[in-house]
Design an enzyme around this catalytic site. Structure first.
Site, PDB file in Angstrom:
ATOM      1  CG  HIS A  20       4.047  -2.016  -5.341  1.00  0.00           C
ATOM      2  ND1 HIS A  20       3.517  -0.743  -5.418  1.00  0.00           N
ATOM      3  CD2 HIS A  20       3.050  -2.864  -5.712  1.00  0.00           C
ATOM      4  CE1 HIS A  20       2.255  -0.822  -5.808  1.00  0.00           C
ATOM      5  NE2 HIS A  20       1.949  -2.098  -5.997  1.00  0.00           N
ATOM      6  CD  GLU A  21       3.314  -6.923  -6.351  1.00  0.00           C
ATOM      7  OE1 GLU A  21       2.516  -7.616  -5.662  1.00  0.00           O
ATOM      8  OE2 GLU A  21       2.926  -6.106  -7.204  1.00  0.00           O
ATOM      9  CG  HIS A  24       0.259  -5.260  -2.685  1.00  0.00           C
ATOM     10  ND1 HIS A  24      -0.679  -4.295  -2.359  1.00  0.00           N
ATOM     11  CD2 HIS A  24       0.732  -4.926  -3.915  1.00  0.00           C
ATOM     12  CE1 HIS A  24      -0.762  -3.421  -3.347  1.00  0.00           C
ATOM     13  NE2 HIS A  24       0.096  -3.774  -4.299  1.00  0.00           N
TER      14      HIS A  24
END
Length: 230
Positions: A20-21, A24
């Site tokens: 997820h990170e 980003h």
């Protein structure tokens, strides 16, 4: 709650929140911001992403208090600088939604792998018990990643959904809305502690989608799978 549940869950949690990170940071890089890259955060090294509260304490507390029924967690947020985006608004939306898009992709991919593992297990009886463990991890990946999708779309700053909602508001109201982010962690803790009914309703579409995906994959379950499911 058993130790086997923890062992089947922790690797899935770490991979999912790091993905997820990473998404980003990668999306920000593609939009023109090199902050995450220059700070060494565009990496799969888990040590760079672990946050003592979000990655360890929060999921452990929720896992214990709800007996595994509700488990949420996160990694240390990847730093980005929206002022470096080639197009501020478009870049902000793309970078914010990159994480949930990645979790959704992992959820779907986990069921495809679940089916593939089941097919292999049917032709390799000796490996069936081990492959059933992998299927259990894929089931956990489905459930966890869809919960992460739904949770991160809650329009409470600084969650990902708020970066989309703010552009739908009049400018003056959007400024006040973003200021809520100062107290976002407190609001989220209160929501987790006292907002179970809201969370259940909010998560329902994601969980129904998960039920649909697992319904498609379930015929390929291996005989030993049931003993590993939480």
């Amino acid at each position: 709650m058993h130790i086997q549940d923890v062992l089947l869950f922790v690797p899935v949690l770490l991979f999912s929140v790091i993905a997820h990170e990473y998404a980003h940071g990668y999306a920000a890089l593609k939009q023109g911001d090199t902050t995450a890259l220059s700070l060494g955060r565009l990496t799969w090294n888990p040590i760079k992403h672990i946050d003592p509260f979000m990655t360890v304490l929060l999921p452990a507390l929720l896992f214990y208090t709800t007996k595994g029924a509700v488990v949420l967690g996160g990694a240390k947020p990847v730093p980005v600088n929206p002022r470096n985006y080639r197009n501020y608004k478009r870049g902000d939306i793309i970078v914010s939604l990159a994480g949930v898009a990645t979790n959704l992709t992992i959820a779907v991919a986990s069921m495809i792998l679940f089916v593939g593992i089941g097919l292999i297990g049917r032709t390799a009886a000796a490996a069936e018990p081990t492959l059933a463990i992998l299927q259990a991890m894929m089931f956990n990946a489905l459930r966890l990643n869809l919960v992460l999708v739904a949770f991160n779309l809650i329009p409470i700053p600084p969650l990902d959904g708020s970066h989309v909602v703010k552009y739908l508001l009049p400018l003056r109201l959007a400024v006040y809305y973003q200021q809520v982010g100062r107290y976002g962690l407190v609001v989220l803790i209160l929501l987790l502690g006292f907002g179970s009914r809201f969370l259940s309703l909010w998560m329902m579409p994601a969980l129904k989608f998960g039920g649909f995906l697992f319904g498609w994959a379930e015929p390929f379950s291996l005989p030993s799978l049931a003993q590993w499911l939480m």
